[in-house]
Design a protein around this motif. Structure first.
Motif, PDB file in Angstrom:
ATOM      1  N   ALA A 141       0.997  -1.300  -0.051  1.00 24.05           N
ATOM      2  CA  ALA A 141       0.020  -0.086  -0.077  1.00 24.05           C
ATOM      3  C   ALA A 141       0.932   1.217  -0.270  1.00 24.05           C
ATOM      4  CB  ALA A 141      -0.791  -0.102   1.263  1.00 24.05           C
ATOM      5  N   ALA A 142       2.223   1.278   0.846  1.00 24.56           N
ATOM      6  CA  ALA A 142       2.903   2.298   0.939  1.00 24.56           C
ATOM      7  C   ALA A 142       3.350   2.701  -0.518  1.00 24.56           C
ATOM      8  CB  ALA A 142       4.077   2.167   1.698  1.00 24.56           C
ATOM      9  N   ALA A 143       3.618   1.643  -1.461  1.00 23.84           N
ATOM     10  CA  ALA A 143       4.051   1.821  -2.853  1.00 23.84           C
ATOM     11  C   ALA A 143       3.157   2.493  -3.799  1.00 23.84           C
ATOM     12  CB  ALA A 143       4.669   0.699  -3.293  1.00 23.84           C
ATOM     13  N   LYS A 144       1.901   2.422  -3.598  1.00 23.45           N
ATOM     14  CA  LYS A 144       0.884   3.122  -4.406  1.00 23.45           C
ATOM     15  C   LYS A 144       1.177   4.278  -5.065  1.00 23.45           C
ATOM     16  CE  LYS A 144      -2.408  -0.336  -4.667  1.00 23.45           C
ATOM     17  NZ  LYS A 144      -1.852  -1.661  -4.265  1.00 23.45           N
ATOM     18  N   LEU A 145       1.172   4.408  -6.334  1.00 23.38           N
ATOM     19  CA  LEU A 145       1.343   5.830  -6.834  1.00 23.38           C
ATOM     20  C   LEU A 145      -0.317   6.224  -7.410  1.00 23.38           C
ATOM     21  CD1 LEU A 145       4.545   5.643  -8.778  1.00 23.38           C
ATOM     22  CD2 LEU A 145       4.286   6.545  -6.547  1.00 23.38           C
ATOM     23  N   PRO A 146      -0.437   7.679  -7.238  1.00 24.96           N
ATOM     24  CA  PRO A 146      -1.706   8.077  -7.984  1.00 24.96           C
ATOM     25  C   PRO A 146      -1.460   8.262  -9.429  1.00 24.96           C
ATOM     26  CG  PRO A 146      -0.497   9.579  -6.774  1.00 24.96           C
ATOM     27  CD  PRO A 146       0.278   8.780  -6.615  1.00 24.96           C
ATOM     28  N   GLY A 147      -2.450   8.099 -10.239  1.00 24.90           N
ATOM     29  CA  GLY A 147      -2.279   7.955 -11.811  1.00 24.90           C
ATOM     30  C   GLY A 147      -1.344   6.916 -12.418  1.00 24.90           C
TER      31      GLY A 147
END
Length: 294
Positions: A141-147
Motif C-alpha cells: 500500500a505504501a508503494a501505490k502511486l496516484p495516476g
C-alpha cells in the motif's frame, strides 16, 4: 536505462546490480552510507528523486536474523525499514518533475496464508491474518502511486537461494556435517527462487513495458516441501539429510510468531510471471542447488 535501487548493497541488490550493469544499464544505489554511484536516504528526502528511468526498492531489515530477538523493538525496525523507505521513494516519484517509467517493489510470499492444501497465484487473496501478511499489505500500500504515468510492479519473493548469502548461508554448515534435515514436520511447502532468477524477473520487469501488477517471485517447481528441499540439498552435497530440526528448537531460536515462516509454508505458483514471458534459468531445485553450492 538509469536505474535507482533502494537498499541495493545487500545480497539481492549485489546480484541485481551485476545483472543490470551487464545488460548496459546505469545503476545508482540509495544507501545509508555515501559513496560512488550512491545517494543517501537523507539526500533523497532532502533533494528529491535524481533523474532516472526506473526505481526499484529492495530495502528491508533481515526478518530471520537469528542474532536478533523477536521483540517489539525489532518488529518496529522490520516495519520501518520496509514502510519508510518505500513511502519515501513513492513520494519522491510522485513529486518528480519527470517521473520514472517504472517503479518496482520486492515484497514476500508471506502475503499468502500458510496451508498444506491451498495453491496461490498472483490473484489469490491474503494479507490479513498475521504480523507478516499485514506487513506485506502495508508495504504494498505504501508503494501505490496516484495516476498511471509510472508503470508499477510488485514482486512477491519466495526464499532466495544463492551463493554466499540468503537462506542457504545458515544451512550449509550443518548439512555439510551430515546434520541437516527437514524443519518441523517437513510437510510444509517451501516456495524458493534462485537469486539469478529473482534478479532476472526484476530485470524483465524493468525492460518489458507490458509487465505490471503483482508477480510471484518463486520457481515454477513450487510444489517442493521442506523435507524434499532438505533431501535435495543433502544429495547436492553428497550427505545424508534426515536429522529433523524439532519445531520447539525453531521456536526457541526465532520466537513463536517468526518461527511460523519456517514451520509453515505456502504453495505459490508464478502464473503471471510465466505469462509475461519470463524464462527461468533455474526452474528445477536440483540444478539450482548444484549452482549455489558449486
Amino acid at each position: 536505462m538509469r536505474v535507482l535501487v533502494g537498499g541495493g548493497s545487500g545480497f539481492i541488490g549485489t546480484a541485481l546490480t551485476q545483472l543490470l550493469k551487464a545488460r548496459g544499464h546505469e545503476v545508482t544505489l540509495v544507501s545509508r552510507q555515501p559513496g560512488p554511484s550512491r545517494i543517501t536516504w537523507n539526500e533523497l528526502s532532502r533533494l528529491g528523486l535524481p533523474g532516472c528511468d526506473v526505481v526499484i526498492n529492495l530495502a528491508g531489515e533481515n526478518i530471520l536474523n537469528p542474532l536478533r530477538r523477536w521483540n517489539e523493538t525489532f518488529q518496529k525496525e522490520v516495519l520501518a525499514s520496509r514502510l519508510d523507505t518505500t513511502h519515501m521513494l513513492a513520494e519522491a516519484i510522485s513529486k518528480a518533475s519527470q517521473p520514472p517509467r517504472a517503479w518496482i517493489l520486492v515484497t514476500g510470499v508471506a502475503y499468502y496464508q500458510p496451508s498444506l492444501t491451498e495453491e496461490y497465484d498472483e490473484d489469490s487473496p491474503g494479507g490479513n491474518f498475521d504480523f507478516f501478511s499485514n506487513l506485506v499489505t502495508k508495504w504494498e500500500a505504501a508503494a501505490k502511486l496516484p495516476g498511471d504515468s509510472t508503470r508499477q510492479v510488485v514482486v512477491r519473493s519466495g526464499i532466495v537461494l544463492g551463493r554466499g548469502g540468503g537462506a542457504i548461508g545458515h544451512m550449509l554448515l550443518p548439512f555439510r556435517m551430515g546434520l541437516g534435515g527437514p524443519i518441523g514436520s517437513g510437510h510444509q511447502f517451501f516456495p524458493w527462487i534462485h537469486i539469478g532468477d529473482l534478479a532476472g524477473i526484476l530485470n524483465h520487469a524493468l525492460e518489458a513495458n507490458h509487465v505490471q501488477g503483482v508477480l510471484n517471485g518463486v520457481a515454477p517447481a513450487s510444489t517442493t516441501t521442506n523435507a524434499e528441499f532438505a533431501q535435495a540439498l543433502g544429495a547436492a552435497l553428497g550427505r545424508p539429510a534426515f536429522i529433523p530440526v524439532p519445531s520447539t528448537v525453531v521456536q526457541a531460536i526465532f520466537g513463536q510468531e517468526r518461527a511460523i515462516m519456517l514451520l509453515e509454508g505456502q504453495k505459490v505458483i508464478p502464473r503471471r510471471t510465466l505469462a509475461t514471458g519470463y524464462q527461468y534459468s533455474f526452474p528445477e531445485l536440483g540444478a539450482a542447488l548444484k549452482d549455489v553450492i558449486a
